[in-house]
Design an enzyme around this catalytic site. Structure first.
Site, mmCIF file in Angstrom:
data_model
loop_
_atom_site.group_PDB
_atom_site.id
_atom_site.type_symbol
_atom_site.label_atom_id
_atom_site.label_comp_id
_atom_site.label_asym_id
_atom_site.label_seq_id
_atom_site.Cartn_x
_atom_site.Cartn_y
_atom_site.Cartn_z
ATOM 1 N N CYS A 72 0.834 -1.206 0.000
ATOM 2 C CA CYS A 72 0.000 0.000 0.000
ATOM 3 C C CYS A 72 0.871 1.260 0.000
ATOM 4 C CB CYS A 72 -0.981 -0.018 1.172
ATOM 5 S SG CYS A 72 -2.310 1.204 1.028
ATOM 6 N N HIS A 113 -3.646 -5.072 0.756
ATOM 7 C CA HIS A 113 -3.076 -5.463 2.051
ATOM 8 C C HIS A 113 -3.132 -6.987 2.224
ATOM 9 C CE1 HIS A 113 -2.516 -1.544 4.109
ATOM 10 N NE2 HIS A 113 -3.442 -1.148 3.243
ATOM 11 N N GLU A 127 -1.358 -8.817 4.029
ATOM 12 C CA GLU A 127 -1.112 -9.207 5.425
ATOM 13 C C GLU A 127 -2.413 -9.375 6.208
ATOM 14 O OE1 GLU A 127 -1.312 -4.706 5.862
ATOM 15 O OE2 GLU A 127 -0.827 -6.194 4.322
#
Length: 245
Positions: free
Chosen positions: A119, A221, A223
């Site tokens: 990002c 994202h 993660e």
């Protein structure tokens, strides 16, 4: 096999923490720490120096301590680093973090370390290599029409991205990926050293890489998605594999 050390640049709270009663407490995403461990890496968090005159020295020394660098999400990148003044729609920035991450990126790249941006990390990498950003997509890019700053829970995917056939992402995701999206800035002018690996349906750049794939980055994202999406987990597994080499 020895775990490679994966450095994650930290952000800093701008208000007092109720737990330690201290302003500017350093922190990093918990999900990112967990996926690094799960994928075989050893995460370390790198806080930025408050004194910006120290960043070059600290970056040169710090890069000796890790095998790979992840630059995660966070506040907007200050437009002063790509020659612009702030538009009214721009969000909060952190000049100290920008300065440190730019110096750390340069030192890590020169040292041949693998680098992964997430990002804001994608945006900072583009700026570090000579590109520019849309300070706010809704204001500055009239061709962008999908919701890039999602209202849904942040770990849920909300829009699709098209994957470029000549990229390593294509081998993982195929023609498209379904991703989450929490950004209002994006790449405007692509840095000369970068190639596009993914785009949203409104043509906003969602993934980039250098030709040698030393530097890779995505706008979403992963993660936050890896527990429920094995392909998102594999992004980190492949990055950590590169760092072991």
């Amino acid at each position: 096999m020895k775990r490679p050390v994966i450095a994650v640049t930290a952000d800093s709270l701008v208000e007092s923490s109720e737990y330690i009663n201290e302003n500017f407490a350093d922190f990093a995403p918990r999900d990112l720490k967990e996926v690094i461990l799960k994928a075989g890496g050893l995460p370390v968090i790198l806080p930025f120096p408050e004194e910006t005159e120290l960043v070059e020295e600290v970056a040169r020394e710090m890069v000796k301590l890790f095998d790979g660098l992840i630059i995660p999400g966070g506040f907007d990148v200050s437009p002063t680093f790509y020659g612009e003044e702030p538009e009214r729609a721009m969000g909060r920035t952190s000049y100290q973090r920008d300065t440190y991450e730019l110096a750390l990126f340069k030192a890590a790249k020169e040292a041949g370390k693998s680098i992964f941006g997430i990002c804001r990390g994608l945006q900072l990498i583009n700026v570090a290599l000579g590109g520019t950003l849309y300070q706010d997509l809704a204001v500055q890019n009239k061709e962008s029409f999908i919701q890039h700053s999602q209202v849904s829970y942040g770990a849920f995917p909300t829009h699709h991205v098209k994957i470029m056939e000549n990229s390593s992402l294509y081998g993982l995701f195929g023609e498209q990926a379904y991703v989450n999206s929490r950004h209002h800035q994006a790449i405007k002018m692509l840095a000369p050293e970068l190639m596009v690996t993914a785009r949203a349906v409104d043509n906003v750049i969602e993934g980039v890489t250098t030709a040698d794939e030393q530097v890779t980055a995505v706008q979403w994202h992963p993660e936050n998605m890896w527990r429920n999406d094995k392909k998102q987990f594999q992004l980190f597994a492949e990055f950590i594999c590169k760092c072991q080499k």
